[in-house]
Structures are given as C-alpha cells and as structure tokens.
Design an enzyme around this catalytic site. Structure first.
Site, short mmCIF file in Angstrom:
data_model
loop_
_atom_site.label_atom_id
_atom_site.label_comp_id
_atom_site.label_asym_id
_atom_site.label_seq_id
_atom_site.Cartn_x
_atom_site.Cartn_y
_atom_site.Cartn_z
N LEU A 93 0.87 -1.18 0.00
CA LEU A 93 0.00 0.00 0.00
C LEU A 93 0.90 1.23 0.00
O LEU A 93 1.99 1.22 0.60
CB LEU A 93 -0.90 0.04 1.25
CG LEU A 93 -2.01 -0.99 1.38
CD1 LEU A 93 -2.76 -0.78 2.69
CD2 LEU A 93 -2.98 -0.91 0.21
N ASP A 94 0.45 2.29 -0.67
CA ASP A 94 1.20 3.54 -0.62
C ASP A 94 1.33 4.03 0.81
O ASP A 94 0.49 3.71 1.67
CB ASP A 94 0.48 4.63 -1.44
CG ASP A 94 0.43 4.30 -2.92
OD1 ASP A 94 1.30 3.56 -3.39
OD2 ASP A 94 -0.50 4.80 -3.58
N ARG A 95 2.34 4.82 1.06
CA ARG A 95 2.58 5.35 2.41
C ARG A 95 1.34 6.05 2.98
O ARG A 95 0.97 5.85 4.13
CB ARG A 95 3.75 6.33 2.37
CG ARG A 95 3.99 7.04 3.70
CD ARG A 95 5.05 8.11 3.58
NE ARG A 95 5.13 8.89 4.81
CZ ARG A 95 5.92 9.96 4.97
NH1 ARG A 95 6.69 10.37 3.99
NH2 ARG A 95 5.92 10.62 6.11
#
Length: 293
Positions: free
Chosen positions: A133-135
């Site tokens: 998942l993106d930050r």
C-alpha cells in the site's frame, strides 16, 4: 476468582461483534469492542480483531478476559487476522509498506510486523512481502509468514484475491454516480509518476466505482479493483477530474483532513494453504464521513 478464558461454539450464522455482544451480555458494548481491538478474541484458534468477521454454526470462539499488553510495537498497526501462514494488518496513513532508500528512518509496516512475529520466536519468526500500500493509504495489508505462502500468493494473486475494495474522498461531485474507468498505465522513470496512456505496452487497469454519498462538493466513493496496479485508483480518479483530497501528486487542490483520503477497507481472498475463504473488512475512517455530510 474471575474466569480468564471463556469459550463457546457458535450456534447460528452471524457476525463476530453481534455474537460477542450476546455472549458477553454482562459487558458493555465499549468493553467488548476494547476486548476485540486488543486481540483477546480467537476464532478457530486464530486471533482476529475484525468486528464484522462472519461466524458460522460450529465455529469455536475463545475470549481471553484478562487484558494483555499488545505485542505490536507501533500504534499505527492493528492486527486484523493472523495464523501460522499469513498475517493481515490495518495500516495507518503515513507508514510505508517497506523501508525506502531516501527515508530509512520513517516507520515501515514490514519492520514493525517482522519485529512483532519475532517476539514469540519459534518456527514462524519472519515475514515476507505479498503486496503493498502507498505510504499515505491506510487499510488492509497482508504479509506471509512462510516462503511457501508468499510464493503461492504472489504467483496466483489475481485469482486468489476475490474482492479488494477501497473507499476514498474525491474532490467534486462524481457524475455519473457509478461506472468503470479503464486505461493502460505506465510510470515515468524520472518522476516516478504513473499516468494513463493508450500505449498497449502499459499495464491494463480497470477500476469500478460507486458513490456512497456526496456533500460539500466532495464525494465519498467506493472503489473495486479488477486489477491491482501501482497508484491505479489515484490515477483513475485524477483522469476523471476528481482527484483524491490530499493527493497533490495527482492533482488535488485541498487537504482538509491532513492526509490523503484513501483507505483499503475490504480484502476477500482464498487462503494460500487451507483454501478457506477469508473475508476481512475495516470501518471507514471517521474523518471521511465527517467531511462528507
């Protein structure tokens, strides 16, 4: 002396929180939620914190009534599901999936969960990357606890993931209120920005969307991924001129909640070892509902 461990067998199909409220009738709803959130409940021998986990007749539920100190060493990580093969967490916004070269000191989920599984030691004392998942995206993130589970998941991800959904707050009122966004995606190697293209050498991406509600020139939207490409949702919502709030990389103009409003709330998949269907969900972040009303 108070009973520390309470067990029972489910008699009718229901959801975990509903069952707990009935079974622990001597406890308040807030107390039951705390017990669940603190990892004190096991279903079929596996710790879970998913309040809406489906229960079926014959399932065995164990409740540790003695509050334990969570082994998880960082408050931005909640364990939603765990067994000897996999672990699924609810990751907070602001935490990377893995360490990044230009920001090694920023907390990352891989390190946090790896330290967590090492506390008990034994046969399963490391984790393996399955997806990311993106930050700034919060929500459900899975790791494998064995190389075998990782290999099966990585090579069969599209077939084994039966339903993967997100919720986002987008700028403007999306019209039509539901639809499908399709495009090829490519990444600029210099800027690391993903963009849509007609070039068939890109990766084909399909995003289904459905408006939950609109207000204050914002739309709370549910997104169902048919493909799982890097930054897919962020690019597709930007393509239709409704970027996610807080996502300045892909065209956002406002950030009223201090984070990018994208959350992975559902992950339904076939277990890589047992072939069971695992259906996990987390609540929509309260800030999302608060600003779209």
């Amino acid at each position: 002396m108070k009973q520390k461990l309470r067990t029972s067998t489910v008699k009718n199909d229901t959801q975990l929180l509903e069952w707990l409220i009935e079974f622990l009738s001597d406890k308040s709803r807030s107390t039951i939620k705390s017990i669940l959130k603190n990892g004190q409940v096991k279903v079929g021998g596996r710790v879970t914190t998913a309040f809406n986990l489906p229960l079926h007749m014959g399932d065995k539920v164990e409740i540790d009534m003695e509050r334990r100190t969570s082994k998880t060493p960082y408050k931005g990580i909640d364990i939603v599901y765990e067994d000897e093969h996999i672990i699924v967490i609810n990751k907070a916004s602001g935490i990377n999936t893995i360490a990044v070269p230009n920001a090694p000191d920023i907390p990352n989920a891989y390190h946090i969960v790896d330290q967590y599984v090492k506390i008990d030691g034994g046969k399963y004392s490391r984790i393996f990357i399955v997806h990311r998942l993106d930050r700034d995206t919060s929500g459900l993130l899975m790791f494998a606890k064995t190389a075998r589970a990782q290999d099966i998941l990585r090579h069969n991800w599209d077939e084994m993931v039966l339903d993967r959904r997100y919720v986002a707050v987008a700028e403007g009122v999306i019209e039509p209120s539901s639809g499908v966004i399709k495009s090829y995606l490519m990444e600029n190697p210099k800027t690391l920005k993903v963009y849509s293209t007609r070039n068939p050498n890109g990766k084909w991406a399909v995003t289904h969307y459905r408006t939950i509600k609109s207000a204050n020139n914002l739309t709370l939207v549910e997104l169902n991924l048919e493909t799982g490409r890097k930054n897919q949702i962020r690019v597709h919502l930007s393509d239709i001129q409704h970027p996610i709030i807080g996502d300045y990389k892909y065209g956002a103009h406002i950030n009223p909640i201090g984070r990018m409003a994208l959350h992975a709330f559902m992950l339904k998949f076939t277990h890589p070892i047992t072939n069971e269907i695992i259906d996990l969900q987390t609540p929509i972040p309260p800030q999302f509902n608060q600003i779209v009303r």
